[in-house]
Design an enzyme around this catalytic site. Structure first.
Site: not given
Length: 305
Positions: A138-140
């Site tokens: 998942i994105d930062k």
């Protein structure tokens, strides 16, 4: 070091910034990587070093001296990760907002992998030394749950479930605008944005991508939605919600210019569910919204953002 030579022959590249165009010539290069090489004098046009804002011209001769990437020694770190489930094969781990999933250029410490190496000794090795145990990402700036593989057999089984679209992945998102219907499905292919190699977009030649959503709560200027992924393309929810006219609040890449600065997109991966690779048992865990996300929702409810 390896040198790469290019001649600017496409009129679409004329008067475009060099740091924007070079990643088109080599998909393994990122814009930030090119900018670093430019600062080190490793990018020359017509025999002379240039700056990142140099605008290319037709017939320009570009030489890029690619700097050798040195593998970092990834060390275990005690990051006090919240582990929602763990047995001898798999784990479900919470990634806080602002944490990178695995090491990459400029991020060799403080990543989820560093924390996993400290708290979970056995991790699958299919994705190499830099991504042990990592099955999906998942994105930062997205918070939430990830399934982790502790051996290669479990890793392959979980990947097969992702490919078969049988993994449950539910997200909560706060978007701009008032969605007038209760639910919907976005079926639109996603690929690299042809006008910006650093972002994704709905593209005719992109990979199939399907997002289901339903409205949880409507506010005057915003909507709280639950999104369920059928596929897992890069930035899928962020791209799809923008595509239908309801971009995520706080999204610096896909949101409107006037979106609130809340440290990244208002997106939380709250539910993960899958079939256990060994026992066949269905395992599902839910992580509540972080307090910072709850606070943003309350601001939207009071029409303060």
């Amino acid at each position: 070091m390896e040198q790469h030579q290019f001649k600017i022959e496409d009129s679409a590249h004329h008067l475009q910034r060099i740091d924007k165009i070079l990643p088109i010539f080599n998909s393994e290069w990122s814009r930030s990587q090119i900018q670093d090489w430019i600062k080190e004098g490793l990018v020359a046009v017509n025999g002379k070093p240039v700056k990142s804002n140099y605008k290319l011209k037709l017939d320009d001769q570009v030489v890029v001296t690619e700097k050798e990437v040195i593998e970092a020694d990834i060390q275990p770190e005690n990051l006090n990760l919240d582990i929602y489930y763990e047995d001898e094969d798999v784990a479900i781990v919470y990634k806080p907002k602002g944490m990178v999933v695995h090491p990459s250029a400029g991020h060799y410490s403080g990543t989820l992998v560093n924390g996993l190496m400290y708290q979970i000794k056995d991790l699958s090795g299919i994705n190499g030394e830099i991504r042990p145990g990592i099955v999906h990402r998942i994105d930062k700036d997205t918070s939430g749950l990830l399934m982790i593989a502790k051996n290669d057999v479990a890793h392959r089984a979980l990947v097969e479930q992702l490919m078969a679209k049988t993994v449950t992945r539910k997200y909560t998102a706060l978007v701009h605008g008032h969605i007038p219907h209760e639910f919907g499905t976005i079926d639109a292919p996603i690929g690299r944005n042809k006008n910006d190699r650093q972002s994704m977009a709905v593209e005719d030649d992109g990979k199939p991508a399907v997002t289901h959503f339903n409205v949880l709560e409507n506010f005057k200027n915003h909507t709280l939605v639950s999104c369920q992924l059928e596929t897992g393309r890069t930035h899928q929810i962020r791209v799809h919600m923008k595509y239908i006219g309801y971009p995520l609040v706080g999204d610096p890449k896909y949101g409107p210019k006037k979106t609130p600065d809340i440290g990244g997109q208002a997106l939380h991966a709250g539910v993960i569910g899958f079939e256990h690779p060994r026992t066949g048992e269905y395992i599902e865990r839910t992580a509540p919204l972080p307090e910072s996300f709850e606070a943003v929702i309350e601001q939207a409810r009071r029409e303060e953002i």
